[in-house]
Design a protein around this motif. Sequence first.
Motif, PDB file in Angstrom:
ATOM      1  N   LYS A  68       0.780  -1.041  -0.001  1.00 60.94           N
ATOM      2  CA  LYS A  68       0.167  -0.097   0.088  1.00 60.94           C
ATOM      3  C   LYS A  68       0.941   1.137  -0.026  1.00 60.94           C
ATOM      4  CE  LYS A  68      -4.140  -2.340   2.200  1.00 60.94           C
ATOM      5  NZ  LYS A  68      -4.730  -1.959   3.581  1.00 60.94           N
ATOM      6  N   TYR A  69       2.039   1.187  -0.371  1.00 58.27           N
ATOM      7  CA  TYR A  69       3.005   2.401  -0.574  1.00 58.27           C
ATOM      8  C   TYR A  69       2.589   3.383  -1.371  1.00 58.27           C
ATOM      9  CZ  TYR A  69       7.067   5.292  -1.062  1.00 58.27           C
ATOM     10  OH  TYR A  69       8.035   6.250  -1.444  1.00 58.27           O
ATOM     11  N   ALA A  70       2.546   4.756  -0.834  1.00 57.76           N
ATOM     12  CA  ALA A  70       2.038   5.669  -1.645  1.00 57.76           C
ATOM     13  C   ALA A  70       3.249   6.394  -2.571  1.00 57.76           C
ATOM     14  CB  ALA A  70       1.475   6.861  -0.852  1.00 57.76           C
ATOM     15  N   ALA A  71       3.465   6.019  -3.717  1.00 56.82           N
ATOM     16  CA  ALA A  71       4.773   6.611  -4.250  1.00 56.82           C
ATOM     17  C   ALA A  71       4.499   7.775  -4.735  1.00 56.82           C
ATOM     18  CB  ALA A  71       4.957   5.851  -5.327  1.00 56.82           C
ATOM     19  N   ARG A  72       5.574   8.660  -4.932  1.00 58.81           N
ATOM     20  CA  ARG A  72       5.478  10.027  -5.694  1.00 58.81           C
ATOM     21  C   ARG A  72       5.261   9.934  -7.191  1.00 58.81           C
ATOM     22  NH1 ARG A  72       7.235  14.636  -2.951  1.00 58.81           N
ATOM     23  NH2 ARG A  72       7.299  15.683  -4.830  1.00 58.81           N
ATOM     24  N   THR A  73       4.717  10.600  -7.910  1.00 58.42           N
ATOM     25  CA  THR A  73       4.538  10.532  -9.310  1.00 58.42           C
ATOM     26  C   THR A  73       5.582  11.068 -10.180  1.00 58.42           C
ATOM     27  OG1 THR A  73       3.056  12.553  -9.319  1.00 58.42           O
ATOM     28  CG2 THR A  73       1.990  10.581  -8.952  1.00 58.42           C
TER      29      THR A  73
ATOM     30  N   GLY B  66      11.990  11.031  -5.835  1.00 63.44           N
ATOM     31  CA  GLY B  66      10.976  10.579  -7.063  1.00 63.44           C
ATOM     32  C   GLY B  66      10.205   9.267  -6.789  1.00 63.44           C
ATOM     33  N   LYS B  67       9.810   8.575  -7.763  1.00 61.48           N
ATOM     34  CA  LYS B  67       8.980   7.407  -7.722  1.00 61.48           C
ATOM     35  C   LYS B  67       9.761   6.334  -7.258  1.00 61.48           C
ATOM     36  CE  LYS B  67       5.317   4.607 -10.147  1.00 61.48           C
ATOM     37  NZ  LYS B  67       4.891   4.260 -11.358  1.00 61.48           N
ATOM     38  N   LYS B  68       9.168   5.813  -6.362  1.00 65.68           N
ATOM     39  CA  LYS B  68      10.000   4.313  -5.591  1.00 65.68           C
ATOM     40  C   LYS B  68       8.914   3.171  -5.863  1.00 65.68           C
ATOM     41  CE  LYS B  68      11.912   7.451  -2.093  1.00 65.68           C
ATOM     42  NZ  LYS B  68      11.663   7.413  -0.596  1.00 65.68           N
ATOM     43  N   THR B  69       9.507   1.939  -6.548  1.00 63.27           N
ATOM     44  CA  THR B  69       8.939   1.132  -6.872  1.00 63.27           C
ATOM     45  C   THR B  69       9.728  -0.193  -6.120  1.00 63.27           C
ATOM     46  OG1 THR B  69       8.005   1.881  -8.762  1.00 63.27           O
ATOM     47  CG2 THR B  69       7.447  -0.446  -8.639  1.00 63.27           C
TER      48      THR B  69
END
Length: 513
Positions: A209-214, A222-225
């Motif tokens: 449920k991680y809320a990543a930056r876009t 930045g975006k972390k996946t």
Amino acid sequence: MVSKKMLSMVWAALVCVTFPVLAGAQTPRTGGILRVAMEAEPPSLDPHTTTATIVMVEAMHWLEAPFTQGEKYEVIPDLAESFTASEDLKVWDITFRKGVLFHNGQEMTSADVVASLNRWGKRMVYGKSFYAGVESLQATDRYSVRLTLKSRSSVVPAYLTQRARCFIYPKEVIDEAGEGTVKRYIGTGPFQLAAHRPDRFIKMKRFDKYAARTDPQNGYGGKKTVYVDELHFIPVPEPVQRVNLLQGGEAEFSNQLVTDAYKRLQADPNLDTAIVKSNWIIGVFNKKKGLFTNLKLRQAVQAALDMDPILMNATGGKEFYRLDPSLIYKDTVWNTDVGKPYYNQADPEKAKKLMKEAGYKGETIRWLSTKHYPYMFNSAVVAAQQLQDVGFKVDLQVLDWATLIKRRNNPDEFEMFTTGIGITADPSQANHMICGWAGWTCYDELDALMQQLIAQSKFEDRYETWKKMEAFSYENATNIKFGDYFTLRAMKKNVKGYVSMEIPFFWNVWLDK
């Protein structure tokens, strides 16, 4: 109000080389376990309580801060969405991203930010230094806080970073901890802590449920996946064993490797290597008690040392070190050579003269070091021998890293210790120049210059102040810089998406097979 854009040239001042992605562009694959051989067991899992780098490295995978650093080590937002500052730089309003969840499923709010910053300001060296100038911190709505300072400061974002250990916990975790360490390891990071068996492993798993930056990945921000199912940090104190685990297939990534293995690792068709310009080696004096409260004796050490053999022994090859006096990494805009007359003197006769003037009578110098970081031990071995050659009596004490960290905070237990200084978000975070850090660099003049540096908004003015601080440090031999040290890392070729920066990180990384 001063906008984020107007402030960008103030606090995005570190300009370093950009480190490449080691793997070519491919489609990421989900799954697998990434095992990382680290150099030591962290002394704590609570980064608010220690400056040990290994704690920050591992914590930044499950915790996050208001700001982080981009690929050029510039300060960029992470949990923060936006910010403004008043014209006098005393009032800072920071708005945080909505919908960011902690690992317990609760949404992060300004109440969590206020509780975390207040604890950080009481417990962490960087936080204490920052909070000395804080008038108040309050939540202005569910997602915003207002920070009011006693005097102007241009470096607020630089302090509220992962580099300064300014991590955000849930308020309830802070309340439970009281004056102690946290009891539940809950953050907002892309990984969540799953298990910890001391001296065996720290296991993390993907936070679904991680809320990543876009915004696109940019350095640590930045975006972390998270592509791997699990991330295991495995403490392996013996550096040779970290190489063996990698080549034997028991780890996919190994950190802080012995440079003697460089050619062997390069020749292995199953591995990739990376040389990272990451830190510089420092000998830290205990200036609170004992022998090195004496300036002339510190200057004698400064005069005696010949850095080339020290660094060669520390690194094993010229590709892994650099002679340079700058007390901020050379690859930044803060580089200066004002300390050049005092650096790398290699003058034993001058050292002996200063020892005599200091009244040195053969007292023992207890020098703390560790083999957990070979460069620390190997540099100390040669430096200690050089001091003995001019007449100092040196007791080189080899400790595990956790014990060294504990002992260096007690002024009754050492005269010197060796460590590394990394790339900071701003020179105001030079912990070797502040009173609260081990070694106790406590000088009114240096403190005044530090406050001036914090208050100034123009880079040109700040740079001149920084040069004065560096000159003061060398003139007073507050500590001893040996030189710049470059880190060797290696990984299996199936590790993809890895970006090589000072601190290793493993979001946006996947295993090809």
